[in-house]
Motif scaffolding. Structure first.
Motif, PDB file in Angstrom:
ATOM      1  N   VAL A 120      36.694  -0.124 -33.502  1.00 29.99           N
ATOM      2  CA  VAL A 120      36.919   0.637 -32.281  1.00 29.99           C
ATOM      3  C   VAL A 120      37.225   2.071 -32.692  1.00 29.99           C
ATOM      4  CG1 VAL A 120      38.271   0.852 -30.175  1.00 29.99           C
ATOM      5  CG2 VAL A 120      37.825  -1.408 -31.137  1.00 29.99           C
ATOM      6  N   SER A 121      36.324   2.957 -32.408  1.00 32.50           N
ATOM      7  CA  SER A 121      36.423   4.313 -32.934  1.00 32.50           C
ATOM      8  C   SER A 121      37.451   5.140 -32.175  1.00 32.50           C
ATOM      9  CB  SER A 121      35.063   5.010 -32.856  1.00 32.50           C
ATOM     10  OG  SER A 121      35.167   6.329 -33.306  1.00 32.50           O
ATOM     11  N   GLN A 122      38.409   5.675 -32.908  1.00 38.07           N
ATOM     12  CA  GLN A 122      39.373   6.585 -32.300  1.00 38.07           C
ATOM     13  C   GLN A 122      38.746   7.957 -32.072  1.00 38.07           C
ATOM     14  OE1 GLN A 122      42.491   8.042 -34.958  1.00 38.07           O
ATOM     15  NE2 GLN A 122      41.391   7.199 -36.725  1.00 38.07           N
ATOM     16  N   TYR A 123      37.541   8.123 -32.624  1.00 34.61           N
ATOM     17  CA  TYR A 123      36.879   9.416 -32.525  1.00 34.61           C
ATOM     18  C   TYR A 123      35.856   9.472 -31.391  1.00 34.61           C
ATOM     19  CZ  TYR A 123      38.737   9.707 -37.276  1.00 34.61           C
ATOM     20  OH  TYR A 123      39.560   9.703 -38.364  1.00 34.61           O
ATOM     21  N   ILE A 124      35.767   8.412 -30.575  1.00 37.68           N
ATOM     22  CA  ILE A 124      34.681   8.339 -29.601  1.00 37.68           C
ATOM     23  C   ILE A 124      34.750   9.472 -28.582  1.00 37.68           C
ATOM     24  CG2 ILE A 124      35.931   6.760 -28.068  1.00 37.68           C
ATOM     25  CD1 ILE A 124      32.151   6.745 -28.827  1.00 37.68           C
TER      26      ILE A 124
ATOM     27  N   ASN B 282      31.827  -3.352 -28.847  1.00 40.31           N
ATOM     28  CA  ASN B 282      33.257  -3.125 -28.703  1.00 40.31           C
ATOM     29  C   ASN B 282      33.942  -4.357 -28.091  1.00 40.31           C
ATOM     30  OD1 ASN B 282      35.480  -1.171 -28.905  1.00 40.31           O
ATOM     31  ND2 ASN B 282      35.538  -1.319 -26.676  1.00 40.31           N
ATOM     32  N   PHE B 283      33.303  -4.973 -27.093  1.00 36.30           N
ATOM     33  CA  PHE B 283      33.869  -6.139 -26.408  1.00 36.30           C
ATOM     34  C   PHE B 283      34.052  -7.310 -27.369  1.00 36.30           C
ATOM     35  CE2 PHE B 283      33.495 -10.111 -24.124  1.00 36.30           C
ATOM     36  CZ  PHE B 283      34.305  -9.933 -23.009  1.00 36.30           C
TER      37      PHE B 283
ATOM     38  N   TYR C 229      23.428   1.643 -25.353  1.00 33.23           N
ATOM     39  CA  TYR C 229      23.458   0.337 -24.678  1.00 33.23           C
ATOM     40  C   TYR C 229      24.220  -0.718 -25.477  1.00 33.23           C
ATOM     41  CZ  TYR C 229      19.839   2.367 -21.691  1.00 33.23           C
ATOM     42  OH  TYR C 229      19.143   3.172 -20.821  1.00 33.23           O
ATOM     43  N   SER C 230      24.266  -0.575 -26.789  1.00 33.62           N
ATOM     44  CA  SER C 230      24.936  -1.576 -27.623  1.00 33.62           C
ATOM     45  C   SER C 230      26.424  -1.304 -27.793  1.00 33.62           C
ATOM     46  CB  SER C 230      24.269  -1.627 -29.003  1.00 33.62           C
ATOM     47  OG  SER C 230      24.337  -0.354 -29.633  1.00 33.62           O
TER      48      SER C 230
ATOM     49  N   TYR D  59      28.240  -5.893 -36.412  1.00 35.87           N
ATOM     50  CA  TYR D  59      27.465  -4.856 -37.077  1.00 35.87           C
ATOM     51  C   TYR D  59      26.446  -4.258 -36.105  1.00 35.87           C
ATOM     52  CZ  TYR D  59      29.217  -7.129 -41.333  1.00 35.87           C
ATOM     53  OH  TYR D  59      30.015  -7.666 -42.318  1.00 35.87           O
ATOM     54  N   CYS D  60      26.385  -2.936 -36.065  1.00 36.42           N
ATOM     55  CA  CYS D  60      25.334  -2.230 -35.322  1.00 36.42           C
ATOM     56  C   CYS D  60      24.348  -1.685 -36.354  1.00 36.42           C
ATOM     57  CB  CYS D  60      25.928  -1.106 -34.480  1.00 36.42           C
ATOM     58  SG  CYS D  60      26.874  -1.694 -33.063  1.00 36.42           S
TER      59      CYS D  60
END
Length: 428
Positions: free
Chosen positions: A139-143, A79-80, A73-74, A95-96
């Motif tokens: 922004v993860s390129q691995y998502i 990312n936004f 949910y986060s 930070y998450c």
């Protein structure tokens, strides 16, 4: 005092599936923002707008945003906000955070209510006092790769669950087959094609016991595609096990056969999906073309799937200061138990880190044992030292050893070669 901190806005967001509660304060703990909005794109636009207005109104130049890592949910809101064009002028750091860390920090507030505004305030204050030790959101390129590798683990867990469940039904129908020692079993794989055929195509153990030995041999040869070294010996073991098994009321066999067949069908379907995912993972990781993947694949015993799983969860190795921080992130650390002069020998694995990374590290460690003598010797040394949980403890320690190697290779962008010179360079 650091001017960056005194000129910063600290935002805490309590994330849920449908809404986000936002609380903002300055360095001195003054409340600047407090509002709720929906957890969707329009709601995110409202959050960005309110934050911008607050920054300009209070002449603040830096922005720190913290939120709990609440399942998936986060992800969107983090990312936004980290990519919002207007917020970029204020050098946003998003930070998450681990919910356990926030829960423990909240205990320092005496008699505080459990509400969304209070939770958001606690998260904001946690950021304000400088307690955050994790790296900011990127922004993860691995998502995309991560979605595949995590889905694979999900399916593997379902396979394990289904195999555990089917054992109870196998014991009810064919009690002796379910409890035979590994050295005495007729089948190397209890869930293989031949075992499945015996359990589903014979109505009862009496039918197996009464079947002519030559017919049973032909059956085993056909179902195994002639892979038994001595099908006659296997048939004799199977008949003896059938004779020694408990007998059931005839009315129970049909329901048991249907339940066993359903479980075998589920296992077969899930295993087919795993193979499909393995191919998709290999295609996805080729698109990334990361040096991390190439470094991991250079370790003999780590194939494309395990390398992809580790790569997707670690991401950028530079966010870890050392191999110990990587081990902590994966949950492969042990808590010390000490009081006075007493120090406990039996310590527990923390398992508080990334369970997906821990899974692929341990799977890779188990695979390496077959190809690397150093790791094989280390595993057996730890296995013999352990008093309880021998395999689990030895494998976890081998995985911890593998983390040191992985960190060294990735941080130095170095391929692994099994020779003394390379090992000295890695450990230097």
């Amino acid at each position: 005092m650091n001017n960056t901190l005194t000129a910063a806005l600290f935002i805490g967001i309590d994330v849920s599936s449908k809404s986000n509660y936002v609380y903002g304060m300055d360095f001195f703990g003054n409340k600047l923002l407090s509002f709720q909005t929906s957890n969707n794109n329009p709601g995110a636009e409202v959050i960005a707008h309110e934050i911008l207005q607050c920054l300009k109104k209070n002449s603040l130049t830096h922005l720190n945003i913290a939120m709990e890592s609440t399942s998936f949910y986060s992800w969107h809101i983090a990312n936004f906000l980290s990519c919002h064009e207007e917020l970029l002028w204020f050098k946003p750091k998003v930070y998450c955070l681990n919910p356990k860390v926030i829960a423990n920090y909240k205990k320092t507030f005496i008699d505080i209510d459990k509400t969304d505004p209070k939770d958001a305030m606690v998260i904001s204050d946690f950021a304000r006092v400088g307690k955050i030790t994790t790296t900011p959101w990127k922004v993860s390129q691995y998502i995309a790769l991560q979605r595949l590798t995590r889905c694979r683990l999900h399916i593997m867990e379902n396979i394990t669950r289904e195999k555990s469940y089917i054992l109870s039904n196998i014991f009810l129908k064919f009690s002796e087959l379910a409890v035979m020692d590994k050295s005495d079993r007729p089948f190397s794989n209890k869930f293989g094609a031949t075992s499945s055929a015996v359990l589903t195509e014979f109505m009862s153990t009496e039918e197996i016991a009464n079947t002519d030995i030559s017919q049973l041999v032909d059956f085993l040869v056909d179902k195994s595609k002639n892979r038994f070294k001595d099908p006659m010996a296997t048939a004799k073991i199977l008949k003896r096990a059938a004779r020694d098994s408990y007998r059931l009321d005839k009315s129970l066999y049909n329901p048991l056969n249907a339940a066993i067949a359903a479980s075998f069908n589920c296992i077969k379907a899930l295993e087919k999906e795993v193979k499909t995912l393995d191919k998709a993972i290999e295609r996805a990781v080729k698109v990334l073309q990361t040096h991390e993947f190439e470094c991991l694949c250079s370790i003999y015993g780590i194939g494309p799937v395990f390398a992809a799983g580790i790569t997707a969860e670690i991401g950028d190795i530079t966010k870890f200061n050392n191999q110990a921080s990587l081990a902590k992130y994966s949950g492969l650390t042990w808590r010390k138990k000490q009081s006075g002069r007493f120090t406990a020998e039996d310590t527990y694995l923390t398992k508080t880190g990334n369970k997906y990374l821990r899974y692929y590290i341990l799977e890779a460690a188990g695979s390496i044992l077959r190809f690397n003598r150093e790791y094989n010797d280390y595993y057996h040394k730890k296995y013999n030292e352990a008093l309880i949980h021998k395999h689990k403890r030895a494998l976890a320690l081998t995985g911890r050893k593998l983390i040191r190697l992985i960190f060294a290779l990735l941080s130095k962008n170095q391929l692994y070669t099994m020779n003394d010179d390379a090992d000295k360079a890695i450990n230097s």
